[in-house]
Design a protein around this motif. Structure first.
Motif, PDB file in Angstrom:
ATOM      1  N   ASP A 278      -2.281   0.267  -7.362  1.00 21.69           N
ATOM      2  CA  ASP A 278      -3.225   0.498  -8.469  1.00 21.69           C
ATOM      3  C   ASP A 278      -4.154   1.672  -8.186  1.00 21.69           C
ATOM      4  O   ASP A 278      -4.407   2.514  -9.048  1.00 21.69           O
ATOM      5  N   GLU A 279      -4.676   1.683  -6.955  1.00 27.29           N
ATOM      6  CA  GLU A 279      -5.585   2.775  -6.574  1.00 27.29           C
ATOM      7  C   GLU A 279      -4.864   4.128  -6.630  1.00 27.29           C
ATOM      8  O   GLU A 279      -5.428   5.122  -7.082  1.00 27.29           O
ATOM      9  N   ILE A 280      -3.614   4.130  -6.163  1.00 27.76           N
ATOM     10  CA  ILE A 280      -2.842   5.382  -6.149  1.00 27.76           C
ATOM     11  C   ILE A 280      -2.564   5.844  -7.571  1.00 27.76           C
ATOM     12  O   ILE A 280      -2.635   7.036  -7.882  1.00 27.76           O
ATOM     13  N   ASP A 281      -2.271   4.900  -8.430  1.00 31.86           N
ATOM     14  CA  ASP A 281      -1.997   5.210  -9.832  1.00 31.86           C
ATOM     15  C   ASP A 281      -3.191   5.925 -10.470  1.00 31.86           C
ATOM     16  O   ASP A 281      -3.041   6.789 -11.315  1.00 31.86           O
ATOM     17  N   ARG A 282      -4.400   5.536 -10.009  1.00 34.57           N
ATOM     18  CA  ARG A 282      -5.618   6.083 -10.627  1.00 34.57           C
ATOM     19  C   ARG A 282      -6.184   7.285  -9.880  1.00 34.57           C
ATOM     20  O   ARG A 282      -7.077   7.950 -10.389  1.00 34.57           O
ATOM     21  N   ALA A 283      -5.690   7.519  -8.633  1.00 31.10           N
ATOM     22  CA  ALA A 283      -6.328   8.541  -7.793  1.00 31.10           C
ATOM     23  C   ALA A 283      -6.201   9.931  -8.420  1.00 31.10           C
ATOM     24  O   ALA A 283      -5.100  10.384  -8.696  1.00 31.10           O
TER      25      ALA A 283
ATOM     26  N   GLY B 296      -3.774   3.894  -0.460  1.00 34.58           N
ATOM     27  CA  GLY B 296      -4.424   2.734  -1.051  1.00 34.58           C
ATOM     28  C   GLY B 296      -3.414   1.806  -1.683  1.00 34.58           C
ATOM     29  O   GLY B 296      -2.203   1.961  -1.474  1.00 34.58           O
ATOM     30  N   THR B 297      -3.914   0.852  -2.454  1.00 36.47           N
ATOM     31  CA  THR B 297      -3.010  -0.063  -3.150  1.00 36.47           C
ATOM     32  C   THR B 297      -2.293   0.718  -4.253  1.00 36.47           C
ATOM     33  O   THR B 297      -2.762   1.789  -4.664  1.00 36.47           O
TER      34      THR B 297
ATOM     35  N   SER C 298       0.844  -1.187   0.000  1.00 39.48           N
ATOM     36  CA  SER C 298       0.000   0.000   0.000  1.00 39.48           C
ATOM     37  C   SER C 298       0.880   1.238   0.000  1.00 39.48           C
ATOM     38  O   SER C 298       2.065   1.163   0.363  1.00 39.48           O
TER      39      SER C 298
ATOM     40  N   ALA D 135      -3.827  10.912  -0.303  1.00 40.35           N
ATOM     41  CA  ALA D 135      -4.353   9.652  -0.835  1.00 40.35           C
ATOM     42  C   ALA D 135      -3.653   8.502  -0.147  1.00 40.35           C
ATOM     43  O   ALA D 135      -2.504   8.616   0.267  1.00 40.35           O
TER      44      ALA D 135
END
Ligand SMILES: Nc1ncnc2c1ncn2[C@@H]1O[C@H](COP(=O)(O)OP(=O)(O)OP(=O)(O)O)[C@@H](O)[C@H]1O
Ligand SMILES: [Mg+2]
Length: 240
Positions: free
Chosen positions: A223-228, A220-221, A207, A218
């Motif tokens: 992936d989530e950070i990449d998209r945030a 998160g995982t 994470s 922000a």
């Protein structure tokens, strides 16, 4: 299980809020990445966790024990070790001697056990062939590894890594990633990792927490950070 918890921590320097009500948790056995632009407050957070500075407010607990404001050697003996962003080895001493000095700061080892712990730490950090060379002979990558070895020799359960991949070549970054992955896999050490090399951080971390001007914007995982959207806008300078 939460190993480290940072709860509502604030740190100001004069009028500057270096950290503003920051909270995060690090689970035992996990790798948590900490990212953010220059001056975001990342190293300041490490200083507070490791006892090199005191927060103005907020709490830090390690294995549910309050460690807020404790002295660095006490925190180190409890099982938290850190590397320093700016490496300052004793240049005329050998790698082994530098690690021995670091180890005395830490938990347990004395006498022949101390020698053995240092040998293991140097090997785990990938510096075995340089053990008896002066620290002055190390490349930047070697100096970063010496920081890792010195920290490991204190016997940590939690290792705080402050930009150990900064300034390294892509091949050296790959090699350092392997070293860090093996620390987790073979020793079960929990890692909190500051890194600007974003791809490396994403690969390594379970994470990620993103700091911006002292605030968590922000988490998160990878992936989530990449998209945030907040991360894309603030950190990458991209529109979402
Ligand atoms: N001892 C100090 N006295 C005054 N200001 C400080 C001190 N330490 C840090 N700061 C300030 O606090 C802010 C956060 O600094 P910090 O070193 O934590 O950032 P960082 O995220 O580690 O940045 P970098 O990526 O450049 O290492 C910066 O504005 C910095 O100038
Ligand atoms: Mg820093």
């Amino acid at each position: 299980m939460t190993l480290l918890a940072v709860e509502g921590v604030t740190k100001t320097f004069g009028g500057l809020r270096a950290l503003d009500n920051v909270s995060l948790a690090v689970d035992k056995g996990s790798v948590v990445g900490l990212m953010g632009a220059n001056g975001a407050g990342k190293t300041t957070l490490f200083n507070l966790i490791a006892g090199n500075a005191r927060p103005d407010s907020g709490n830090i607990t390690f294995r549910n024990d309050a460690i807020t404001g404790n002295k660095p050697e006490r925190i180190c003996r409890m099982g938290i070790a850190r590397t320093f962003q700016i490496v300052r080895p004793f240049r005329s001493l050998t790698v082994r001697e530098n690690v021995m000095i670091g180890a005395r700061f830490g938990q347990n080892a004395r006498g022949s056990r101390l020698t053995e712990v240092c040998r293991e730490s140097i090997e785990l950090a990938g510096l075995a062939t340089m053990a008896d060379k002066p620290a002055a002979a190390l490349t930047l990558s070697g100096q970063k590894r010496l920081e890792v070895a010195r920290a490991l020799a204190t016997g940590p359960d939690l290792l705080l890594l402050d930009e150990v991949m900064a300034g390294l070549t892509p091949a050296e970054v790959m090699s350092m990633l392997e070293t860090l992955t093996s620390l987790r896999r073979n020793l079960g050490i929990t890692l909190l990792v500051i890194e600007h090399v974003m791809r490396a951080l994403m690969d390594l971390s379970d994470s990620i927490v993103v700091l911006h001007h002292g605030q968590v914007i922000a988490s998160g995982t990878p992936d989530e950070i990449d998209r945030a959207p907040a991360v894309r806008a603030f950190y990458l300078g991209l529109e979402s």
